[in-house]
Write a protein that holds these residues in place. Sequence first.
Motif, PDB file in Angstrom:
ATOM      1  N   UNK A 169      -9.181  20.263   6.958  1.00 17.28           N
ATOM      2  CA  UNK A 169      -7.898  19.710   6.544  1.00 17.28           C
ATOM      3  C   UNK A 169      -7.021  19.356   7.732  1.00 17.28           C
ATOM      4  N   UNK A 170      -6.995  20.216   8.732  1.00 10.46           N
ATOM      5  CA  UNK A 170      -6.216  19.958   9.942  1.00 10.46           C
ATOM      6  C   UNK A 170      -6.769  18.714  10.650  1.00 10.46           C
ATOM      7  N   UNK A 171      -8.091  18.616  10.729  1.00 11.85           N
ATOM      8  CA  UNK A 171      -8.723  17.459  11.380  1.00 11.85           C
ATOM      9  C   UNK A 171      -8.370  16.169  10.633  1.00 11.85           C
ATOM     10  N   UNK A 172      -8.462  16.198   9.301  1.00 12.51           N
ATOM     11  CA  UNK A 172      -8.141  15.017   8.491  1.00 12.51           C
ATOM     12  C   UNK A 172      -6.678  14.609   8.702  1.00 12.51           C
ATOM     13  N   UNK A 173      -5.775  15.590   8.735  1.00 15.58           N
ATOM     14  CA  UNK A 173      -4.361  15.316   8.956  1.00 15.58           C
ATOM     15  C   UNK A 173      -4.134  14.702  10.334  1.00 15.58           C
ATOM     16  N   UNK A 174      -4.753  15.304  11.360  1.00 14.54           N
ATOM     17  CA  UNK A 174      -4.574  14.813  12.729  1.00 14.54           C
ATOM     18  C   UNK A 174      -5.117  13.396  12.877  1.00 14.54           C
ATOM     19  N   UNK A 175      -6.271  13.116  12.275  1.00 11.74           N
ATOM     20  CA  UNK A 175      -6.830  11.769  12.352  1.00 11.74           C
ATOM     21  C   UNK A 175      -5.896  10.760  11.684  1.00 11.74           C
ATOM     22  N   UNK A 176      -5.263  11.161  10.589  1.00 14.10           N
ATOM     23  CA  UNK A 176      -4.324  10.269   9.917  1.00 14.10           C
ATOM     24  C   UNK A 176      -3.084  10.007  10.750  1.00 14.10           C
ATOM     25  N   UNK A 194      -8.429   7.333  11.835  1.00 13.04           N
ATOM     26  CA  UNK A 194      -9.158   7.145  10.590  1.00 13.04           C
ATOM     27  C   UNK A 194      -9.022   5.718  10.060  1.00 13.04           C
ATOM     28  N   UNK A 195      -8.440   4.826  10.842  1.00 16.72           N
ATOM     29  CA  UNK A 195      -8.184   3.454  10.392  1.00 16.72           C
ATOM     30  C   UNK A 195      -9.471   2.722  10.027  1.00 16.72           C
ATOM     31  N   UNK A 196     -10.523   2.887  10.812  1.00 14.65           N
ATOM     32  CA  UNK A 196     -11.777   2.193  10.507  1.00 14.65           C
ATOM     33  C   UNK A 196     -12.381   2.719   9.209  1.00 14.65           C
ATOM     34  N   UNK A 197     -12.319   4.031   8.980  1.00 11.82           N
ATOM     35  CA  UNK A 197     -12.820   4.601   7.733  1.00 11.82           C
ATOM     36  C   UNK A 197     -12.037   4.054   6.540  1.00 11.82           C
ATOM     37  N   UNK A 198     -10.727   3.952   6.686  1.00 14.12           N
ATOM     38  CA  UNK A 198      -9.898   3.404   5.608  1.00 14.12           C
ATOM     39  C   UNK A 198     -10.207   1.923   5.385  1.00 14.12           C
ATOM     40  N   UNK A 199     -10.459   1.173   6.478  1.00 13.25           N
ATOM     41  CA  UNK A 199     -10.836  -0.230   6.373  1.00 13.25           C
ATOM     42  C   UNK A 199     -12.140  -0.379   5.588  1.00 13.25           C
ATOM     43  N   UNK A 200     -13.148   0.431   5.923  1.00 15.54           N
ATOM     44  CA  UNK A 200     -14.425   0.361   5.216  1.00 15.54           C
ATOM     45  C   UNK A 200     -14.259   0.696   3.734  1.00 15.54           C
ATOM     46  N   UNK A 201     -13.451   1.698   3.435  1.00 17.48           N
ATOM     47  CA  UNK A 201     -13.200   2.067   2.037  1.00 17.48           C
ATOM     48  C   UNK A 201     -12.533   0.905   1.294  1.00 17.48           C
ATOM     49  N   UNK A 202     -11.522   0.316   1.896  1.00 13.02           N
ATOM     50  CA  UNK A 202     -10.830  -0.820   1.281  1.00 13.02           C
ATOM     51  C   UNK A 202     -11.803  -1.989   1.091  1.00 13.02           C
ATOM     52  N   UNK A 203     -12.606  -2.265   2.085  1.00 14.03           N
ATOM     53  CA  UNK A 203     -13.590  -3.353   2.027  1.00 14.03           C
ATOM     54  C   UNK A 203     -14.562  -3.122   0.872  1.00 14.03           C
TER      55      UNK A 203
END
Length: 81
Positions: free
Chosen positions: A28-35, A40-49
């Motif tokens: 959870x801490x890692x996910x928060x820090x990446x955000x 995490x922008x590329x992961x969010x881009x792939x999800x949106x795509x």
Amino acid sequence: MSTPVAPAGRQAGGTGPVPGRLVGALRGVRRFARGVLGSDAYDRYLHHHRITGCAHAPLSEKEFWRRKYAEQGENPSAGCC
């Protein structure tokens, strides 16, 4: 009366093994820090795509970051300074 003793690997009143909860908390801490850092922008881009059904293939990670930084350089937005 005696104090309840938790089985090995568990804390009294806890719901799971201590190491498992620690790993979950660290994820959870890692996910928060990446955000916060934007990594995490590329992961969010792939999800949106994927969910929008884009006709073209997704950008490679290298090309994604190249375009993202180029856009930030051309159109600076609110920053810390």
